[in-house]
Design an enzyme around this catalytic site. Structure first.
Site, PDB file in Angstrom:
ATOM      1  N   ASP A 194      19.864  22.186  30.326  1.00 36.07           N
ATOM      2  CA  ASP A 194      21.016  22.265  29.419  1.00 36.07           C
ATOM      3  C   ASP A 194      22.049  23.236  29.963  1.00 36.07           C
ATOM      4  O   ASP A 194      21.704  24.383  30.304  1.00 36.07           O
ATOM      5  CB  ASP A 194      20.558  22.807  28.053  1.00 36.07           C
ATOM      6  CG  ASP A 194      20.422  21.723  27.015  1.00 36.07           C
ATOM      7  OD1 ASP A 194      21.243  20.794  27.005  1.00 36.07           O
ATOM      8  OD2 ASP A 194      19.473  21.807  26.216  1.00 36.07           O
ATOM      9  N   ASP A 197      18.299  24.319  25.927  1.00 36.92           N
ATOM     10  CA  ASP A 197      18.831  25.584  25.399  1.00 36.92           C
ATOM     11  C   ASP A 197      18.217  25.908  24.040  1.00 36.92           C
ATOM     12  O   ASP A 197      18.415  27.000  23.503  1.00 36.92           O
ATOM     13  CB  ASP A 197      20.362  25.597  25.367  1.00 36.92           C
ATOM     14  CG  ASP A 197      20.953  24.552  24.443  1.00 36.92           C
ATOM     15  OD1 ASP A 197      20.200  23.693  23.925  1.00 36.92           O
ATOM     16  OD2 ASP A 197      22.191  24.571  24.255  1.00 36.92           O
ATOM     17  N   SER A 198      17.413  24.978  23.501  1.00 37.06           N
ATOM     18  CA  SER A 198      16.660  25.281  22.274  1.00 37.06           C
ATOM     19  C   SER A 198      15.770  26.503  22.482  1.00 37.06           C
ATOM     20  O   SER A 198      15.387  27.156  21.519  1.00 37.06           O
ATOM     21  CB  SER A 198      15.794  24.085  21.855  1.00 37.06           C
ATOM     22  OG  SER A 198      14.871  23.761  22.881  1.00 37.06           O
ATOM     23  N   GLU A 238      26.409  18.559  25.955  1.00 34.58           N
ATOM     24  CA  GLU A 238      26.567  18.054  24.585  1.00 34.58           C
ATOM     25  C   GLU A 238      28.003  17.562  24.341  1.00 34.58           C
ATOM     26  O   GLU A 238      28.955  18.177  24.822  1.00 34.58           O
ATOM     27  CB  GLU A 238      26.253  19.170  23.572  1.00 34.58           C
ATOM     28  CG  GLU A 238      24.795  19.591  23.578  1.00 34.58           C
ATOM     29  CD  GLU A 238      24.462  20.593  22.467  1.00 34.58           C
ATOM     30  OE1 GLU A 238      25.330  20.879  21.612  1.00 34.58           O
ATOM     31  OE2 GLU A 238      23.318  21.077  22.459  1.00 34.58           O
ATOM     32  N   LYS A 289      22.215  18.629  31.318  1.00 35.42           N
ATOM     33  CA  LYS A 289      22.527  17.968  30.041  1.00 35.42           C
ATOM     34  C   LYS A 289      23.736  18.670  29.437  1.00 35.42           C
ATOM     35  O   LYS A 289      23.835  19.902  29.481  1.00 35.42           O
ATOM     36  CB  LYS A 289      21.327  18.031  29.091  1.00 35.42           C
ATOM     37  CG  LYS A 289      21.614  17.366  27.742  1.00 35.42           C
ATOM     38  CD  LYS A 289      20.354  16.971  27.005  1.00 35.42           C
ATOM     39  CE  LYS A 289      19.665  18.100  26.283  1.00 35.42           C
ATOM     40  NZ  LYS A 289      20.492  18.782  25.278  1.00 35.42           N
ATOM     41  N   GLU A 327      20.302  12.949  18.722  1.00 38.12           N
ATOM     42  CA  GLU A 327      19.574  13.922  17.890  1.00 38.12           C
ATOM     43  C   GLU A 327      19.938  13.784  16.416  1.00 38.12           C
ATOM     44  O   GLU A 327      21.129  13.820  16.052  1.00 38.12           O
ATOM     45  CB  GLU A 327      19.869  15.366  18.385  1.00 38.12           C
ATOM     46  CG  GLU A 327      19.106  16.404  17.555  1.00 38.12           C
ATOM     47  CD  GLU A 327      19.017  17.780  18.188  1.00 38.12           C
ATOM     48  OE1 GLU A 327      19.390  17.935  19.368  1.00 38.12           O
ATOM     49  OE2 GLU A 327      18.564  18.707  17.487  1.00 38.12           O
TER      50      GLU A 327
END
Ligand code: KIV
Length: 259
Positions: free
Chosen positions: A83, A44-45, A115, A113, A183
């Site tokens: 993500d 999602d970056s 978070e 993924k 991270e």
């Protein structure tokens, strides 16, 4: 194509480190595959360098599905991890299952993924894993919580915070994730977590003690105007691309362009 996510734990046991790169479209996916990445992450970056947002928060599920379809068309034998965007998996376990399920069914990617490692999220992740969907965890600096952190700053700097992140990583392993992104945390903490877990850790800004490393490919290629301090840039393609485009504009204006 059948992908076995358990191979990564075998690689960890054998001391084989894991290289992960992001991709956001057909071209970038073709190139990272040709480079031999072990995992393609549709991160999602992309909301920031590719879409021009200030954070990852505005990215929608529809948008990441759209980009993943482009990526997936380029990828043959590499695991594609996607993500889940902010707030597509937080509200309830069924919301998470539906979002993760859409990623697998509609794009052909094989894993998601998610978070966070706080107790509610660990339970949500466990239910996605139980549904047969491989999950990569992500702790430390989790960019979807940037407004809680106040900035994209390093996490785990105090003993208390380091203990919390270690506890989250252990809980995520127990919940069944097949690997965990660490991270922007201190390298001694990342090494400690990597030694404690049997699943591989994938670091970004977390030092060399992780079982693998991930880079945002637009940072690696030097495409963005701005890169985070922990990004490693191998080539300045932005400058080269601008120079090539300038050359074209000058040739056209001076009547030198021929083809
Ligand atoms: O979105 C992303 O690219 C990521 C990596 C930085 C791990 O989450």
């Amino acid at each position: 194509m059948v992908v076995n996510v358990h191979q990564f734990a075998q690689w960890k046991r054998a001391g084989r480190t894991i290289a992960v790169l992001t991709a956001w479209d057909y071209l970038s996916a073709q190139m990272v595959q040709a480079a031999g990445t072990d995992i393609v992450l549709v991160g999602d970056s992309m909301a920031m360098p590719v879409m021009g947002h200030e954070t990852t928060i505005p990215l929608t599920l529809e948008e990441i599905l759209h980009h993943t379809k482009m990526v997936r068309r380029a990828i043959q034998n590499t695991l594609v991890v996607v993500d889940l965007p902010f707030l597509t998996y937080h509200a309830s376990r069924s919301a998470a299952l539906l979002a993760a399920g859409r990623v697998l069914k509609e794009t052909g990617a094989q894993a998601v993924k998610m978070e966070g490692g706080y107790p509610d999220m660990v339970e949500t992740i466990a239910s996605v894993v139980r549904a047969g969907i491989p999950v990569m965890g992500h702790v430390g600096l989790t960019p979807q919580s940037v407004y809680t952190f106040g900035s994209f700053q390093k996490q785990g700097k105090t003993d208390e915070d380091a203990k919390r992140i270690l506890g989250e990583a252990i809980a995520l392993e127990d919940a069944g994730v097949f690997s965990i992104v660490l991270e922007h945390i201190p390298s001694d903490l990342a090494r400690k977590i990597s030694e404690k877990l049997t699943i591989p850790t994938i670091g970004i800004g977390a030092g060399p003690g992780c079982d693998g490393q991930v880079l945002v490919t637009s940072d690696l290629w030097g495409l963005s105007e701005w890169q985070p301090p922990f990004a490693k840039t191998y080539v300045n393609l932005r400058e080269q691309a601008i120079e090539a485009a300038q050359q074209f504009c000058e040739e056209v204006r001076s009547h030198q362009f021929k083809l």
